[in-house]
Write a protein that holds these residues in place. Structure first.
Motif, PDB file in Angstrom:
ATOM      1  N   ASP A 152      -5.344  11.153  12.051  1.00 53.31           N
ATOM      2  CA  ASP A 152      -6.169  10.858  13.227  1.00 53.31           C
ATOM      3  C   ASP A 152      -7.637  10.657  12.876  1.00 53.31           C
ATOM      4  OD1 ASP A 152      -4.657  10.553  15.554  1.00 53.31           O
ATOM      5  OD2 ASP A 152      -4.335  12.703  15.759  1.00 53.31           O
ATOM      6  N   LEU A 153      -8.057  11.166  11.734  1.00 53.03           N
ATOM      7  CA  LEU A 153      -9.469  11.075  11.358  1.00 53.03           C
ATOM      8  C   LEU A 153      -9.870   9.688  10.861  1.00 53.03           C
ATOM      9  CD1 LEU A 153     -10.040  14.463   9.488  1.00 53.03           C
ATOM     10  CD2 LEU A 153     -10.966  13.779  11.712  1.00 53.03           C
ATOM     11  N   GLY A 154      -8.897   8.939  10.338  1.00 54.84           N
ATOM     12  CA  GLY A 154      -9.216   7.625   9.780  1.00 54.84           C
ATOM     13  C   GLY A 154      -8.287   6.564  10.318  1.00 54.84           C
ATOM     14  N   ARG A 155      -8.523   5.324   9.909  1.00 56.77           N
ATOM     15  CA  ARG A 155      -7.676   4.216  10.345  1.00 56.77           C
ATOM     16  C   ARG A 155      -6.920   3.588   9.178  1.00 56.77           C
ATOM     17  NH1 ARG A 155      -8.175   6.628  14.191  1.00 56.77           N
ATOM     18  NH2 ARG A 155      -9.189   6.082  16.158  1.00 56.77           N
ATOM     19  N   GLY A 156      -7.233   4.022   7.963  1.00 54.80           N
ATOM     20  CA  GLY A 156      -6.561   3.475   6.798  1.00 54.80           C
ATOM     21  C   GLY A 156      -7.062   2.085   6.450  1.00 54.80           C
ATOM     22  N   LYS A 195       2.399  -0.167  -3.687  1.00 56.90           N
ATOM     23  CA  LYS A 195       1.235   0.711  -3.808  1.00 56.90           C
ATOM     24  C   LYS A 195       1.507   1.717  -4.927  1.00 56.90           C
ATOM     25  CE  LYS A 195      -0.467  -1.272  -0.145  1.00 56.90           C
ATOM     26  NZ  LYS A 195      -1.643  -2.144  -0.191  1.00 56.90           N
ATOM     27  N   THR A 196       0.754   1.622  -6.005  1.00 51.62           N
ATOM     28  CA  THR A 196       1.010   2.460  -7.173  1.00 51.62           C
ATOM     29  C   THR A 196      -0.006   3.581  -7.349  1.00 51.62           C
ATOM     30  OG1 THR A 196      -0.216   0.888  -8.551  1.00 51.62           O
ATOM     31  CG2 THR A 196       2.165   0.584  -8.397  1.00 51.62           C
ATOM     32  N   VAL A 197      -1.101   3.532  -6.608  1.00 47.07           N
ATOM     33  CA  VAL A 197      -2.143   4.557  -6.705  1.00 47.07           C
ATOM     34  C   VAL A 197      -2.082   5.433  -5.456  1.00 47.07           C
ATOM     35  CG1 VAL A 197      -4.618   4.981  -6.910  1.00 47.07           C
ATOM     36  CG2 VAL A 197      -3.596   2.983  -8.027  1.00 47.07           C
ATOM     37  N   THR A 198      -2.165   6.743  -5.646  1.00 44.82           N
ATOM     38  CA  THR A 198      -2.004   7.679  -4.534  1.00 44.82           C
ATOM     39  C   THR A 198      -2.946   7.372  -3.379  1.00 44.82           C
ATOM     40  OG1 THR A 198      -1.278   9.440  -6.033  1.00 44.82           O
ATOM     41  CG2 THR A 198      -2.058  10.112  -3.861  1.00 44.82           C
ATOM     42  N   LYS A 199      -4.193   7.068  -3.683  1.00 42.05           N
ATOM     43  CA  LYS A 199      -5.148   6.761  -2.620  1.00 42.05           C
ATOM     44  C   LYS A 199      -4.705   5.533  -1.817  1.00 42.05           C
ATOM     45  CE  LYS A 199     -10.024   5.852  -1.629  1.00 42.05           C
ATOM     46  NZ  LYS A 199      -9.672   4.794  -0.647  1.00 42.05           N
ATOM     47  N   ARG A 200      -4.192   4.532  -2.502  1.00 48.29           N
ATOM     48  CA  ARG A 200      -3.733   3.312  -1.818  1.00 48.29           C
ATOM     49  C   ARG A 200      -2.503   3.599  -0.960  1.00 48.29           C
ATOM     50  NH1 ARG A 200      -8.348   0.981  -1.854  1.00 48.29           N
ATOM     51  NH2 ARG A 200      -9.062   0.205  -3.878  1.00 48.29           N
ATOM     52  N   ILE A 201      -1.643   4.494  -1.435  1.00 47.10           N
ATOM     53  CA  ILE A 201      -0.463   4.868  -0.651  1.00 47.10           C
ATOM     54  C   ILE A 201      -0.899   5.569   0.627  1.00 47.10           C
ATOM     55  CG2 ILE A 201       1.664   6.213  -0.606  1.00 47.10           C
ATOM     56  CD1 ILE A 201       1.710   5.981  -3.689  1.00 47.10           C
ATOM     57  N   ARG A 202      -1.836   6.505   0.500  1.00 46.11           N
ATOM     58  CA  ARG A 202      -2.334   7.224   1.680  1.00 46.11           C
ATOM     59  C   ARG A 202      -3.034   6.275   2.647  1.00 46.11           C
ATOM     60  NH1 ARG A 202      -5.174  12.263  -1.533  1.00 46.11           N
ATOM     61  NH2 ARG A 202      -3.258  13.463  -2.003  1.00 46.11           N
ATOM     62  N   ASP A 203      -3.807   5.359   2.102  1.00 39.59           N
ATOM     63  CA  ASP A 203      -4.480   4.373   2.953  1.00 39.59           C
ATOM     64  C   ASP A 203      -3.466   3.555   3.750  1.00 39.59           C
ATOM     65  OD1 ASP A 203      -7.072   5.015   2.381  1.00 39.59           O
ATOM     66  OD2 ASP A 203      -7.364   3.482   0.851  1.00 39.59           O
ATOM     67  N   ALA A 204      -2.380   3.148   3.075  1.00 40.32           N
ATOM     68  CA  ALA A 204      -1.358   2.338   3.735  1.00 40.32           C
ATOM     69  C   ALA A 204      -0.614   3.130   4.797  1.00 40.32           C
ATOM     70  CB  ALA A 204      -0.375   1.785   2.699  1.00 40.32           C
ATOM     71  N   VAL A 205      -0.279   4.380   4.497  1.00 40.83           N
ATOM     72  CA  VAL A 205       0.394   5.247   5.470  1.00 40.83           C
ATOM     73  C   VAL A 205      -0.488   5.453   6.694  1.00 40.83           C
ATOM     74  CG1 VAL A 205       1.175   7.609   5.906  1.00 40.83           C
ATOM     75  CG2 VAL A 205       1.864   6.448   3.806  1.00 40.83           C
ATOM     76  N   VAL A 224      -0.565   2.245   8.782  1.00 39.72           N
ATOM     77  CA  VAL A 224       0.643   2.046   9.579  1.00 39.72           C
ATOM     78  C   VAL A 224       0.675   2.997  10.773  1.00 39.72           C
ATOM     79  CG1 VAL A 224       3.163   2.230   9.573  1.00 39.72           C
ATOM     80  CG2 VAL A 224       1.989   1.160   7.640  1.00 39.72           C
ATOM     81  N   ALA A 225       0.383   4.260  10.523  1.00 39.02           N
ATOM     82  CA  ALA A 225       0.420   5.256  11.597  1.00 39.02           C
ATOM     83  C   ALA A 225      -0.590   4.949  12.695  1.00 39.02           C
ATOM     84  CB  ALA A 225       0.160   6.649  11.024  1.00 39.02           C
ATOM     85  N   ASN A 226      -1.731   4.370  12.309  1.00 34.17           N
ATOM     86  CA  ASN A 226      -2.800   4.105  13.261  1.00 34.17           C
ATOM     87  C   ASN A 226      -2.731   2.722  13.912  1.00 34.17           C
ATOM     88  OD1 ASN A 226      -5.170   6.179  13.596  1.00 34.17           O
ATOM     89  ND2 ASN A 226      -4.460   6.384  11.477  1.00 34.17           N
ATOM     90  N   ASN A 227      -1.734   1.933  13.565  1.00 30.18           N
ATOM     91  CA  ASN A 227      -1.616   0.609  14.176  1.00 30.18           C
ATOM     92  C   ASN A 227      -1.622   0.663  15.704  1.00 30.18           C
ATOM     93  OD1 ASN A 227      -0.015  -2.443  13.500  1.00 30.18           O
ATOM     94  ND2 ASN A 227      -1.561  -1.549  12.175  1.00 30.18           N
ATOM     95  N   PRO A 228      -0.867   1.564  16.335  1.00 28.33           N
ATOM     96  CA  PRO A 228      -0.895   1.624  17.803  1.00 28.33           C
ATOM     97  C   PRO A 228      -2.211   2.155  18.367  1.00 28.33           C
ATOM     98  CG  PRO A 228       0.477   3.366  16.920  1.00 28.33           C
ATOM     99  CD  PRO A 228       0.154   2.467  15.770  1.00 28.33           C
ATOM    100  N   VAL A 229      -2.937   2.946  17.575  1.00 28.51           N
ATOM    101  CA  VAL A 229      -4.247   3.444  18.014  1.00 28.51           C
ATOM    102  C   VAL A 229      -5.249   2.299  18.033  1.00 28.51           C
ATOM    103  CG1 VAL A 229      -6.130   5.050  17.557  1.00 28.51           C
ATOM    104  CG2 VAL A 229      -3.764   5.749  17.113  1.00 28.51           C
TER     105      VAL A 229
END
Length: 303
Positions: free
Chosen positions: A232-236, A107-117, A120-125
């Protein structure tokens, strides 16, 4: 070793690996601790920076930064090899355990990095295991500046002799950068009360924790509580890797159901069960309303 994708040094990479045929891998806490501590020790050995991490019932997600291609591939080769060897020995099985090749996407673009993070964080949600990214043990987010998010305060001066010895061994292994094998886990958890087991589990995760909270917060240019609120606001989003979508809460319920029926998940290997045993378990789960695909993944039946 064959390269399946284009590696980028110093760039956040979304890594995804899962069990062969999407079978359930983690039936017990011991299985999760094994993978987590192996990952921790190897990340330290190869200098892997981790921005996000999450263990799910049959797969693992992580956002990693590696300084070189060789270190990246050696890290994952050893992770899969060590985990498979010890898992197979414990569960009396042989052969391939993880799907290969593992998936990864730089992931080379900041938005894509945030989306990926966020993804991952929301996988259990999304998988129905929790209602907030900050309440799930195995994405490590609850352990930011908190050594006991899921247990009572541990005071070694007042702790039992057995628990004090367990913590002393844990500290030694962690400082030696040695992962917690099943045998080591048996040693430190043996004869502890339920309260002590929860305290020790929190202690293990806190001591072996490798998540780079500073880098995570800098990605959002905010403090940690606000980062959690944003997550918590998004799912990525993840368009580069194919994930295994499911209602993972169902598998936790299956484990409780079959445990109540006397099944021991510590060493069970469904792949060695006979047709009659599998048919009996399948029928029981089917009567409880579980989907055929979920039953197959749980009982290691090729669907």
């Amino acid at each position: 070793m064959k390269r399946y994708r284009h590696f980028k040094a110093g760039v956040p990479i979304h890594v995804y690996f899962k069990a062969n045929h999407s079978f359930i891998l983690f039936y017990t806490q011991e299985d999760q601790i094994l993978l987590f501590t192996i990952y921790s020790c190897l990340a330290k050995k190869y200098g892997i920076k981790v921005l996000a991490f999450c263990i799910m019932p049959n797969h693992l997600h992580a956002i990693e930064i590696a300084s070189s291609e060789d270190k990246f591939y050696l890290f994952h080769a050893q992770l899969g090899s060590i985990f498979t060897k010890e898992y197979n020995l414990r569960h009396n099985r042989k052969g391939k355990l993880l799907s290969t090749p593992f998936g990864f996407a730089p992931k080379t673009v900041t938005k894509r990095i945030r989306d990926a993070v966020c993804y991952v964080a929301n996988n259990p949600v999304v998988g129905g295991l929790t209602d907030s990214v900050g309440k799930f043990r195995w994405n490590l987010l609850p352990y930011y500046n908190n050594s006991r998010p899921f247990s009572e305060k541990l005071s070694l001066n007042k702790a039992s002799h057995k628990l004090r010895c367990a913590v002393k061994l844990l500290d030694y292994w962690c400082e030696s950068n040695s992962h917690l094998t099943y045998a080591r886990q048996n040693t430190i958890f043996e004869n502890l009360t339920d309260i002590e087991r929860k305290q020790l589990l929190d202690k293990i995760i806190y001591r072996y924790n490798f998540l780079d909270y500073t880098a995570l917060c800098s990605l959002y240019k905010d403090n940690f509580p606000k980062v959690i609120s944003l997550l918590d606001l998004g799912r990525g989003n993840e368009f580069d890797l194919e994930d295994d979508y499911d209602n993972y809460a169902s598998y936790h319920k299956m484990i409780k159901l079959l445990s109540a029926q006397g099944l021991d998940f510590q060493q069970c290997n469904f792949e060695k069960y006979g047709p009659e045993e599998i048919a009996k378990l399948s029928s029981l789960l089917r009567k409880r309303g579980y989907q055929e695909r979920q039953i197959c993944k749980f009982l290691h039946i090729t669907f």
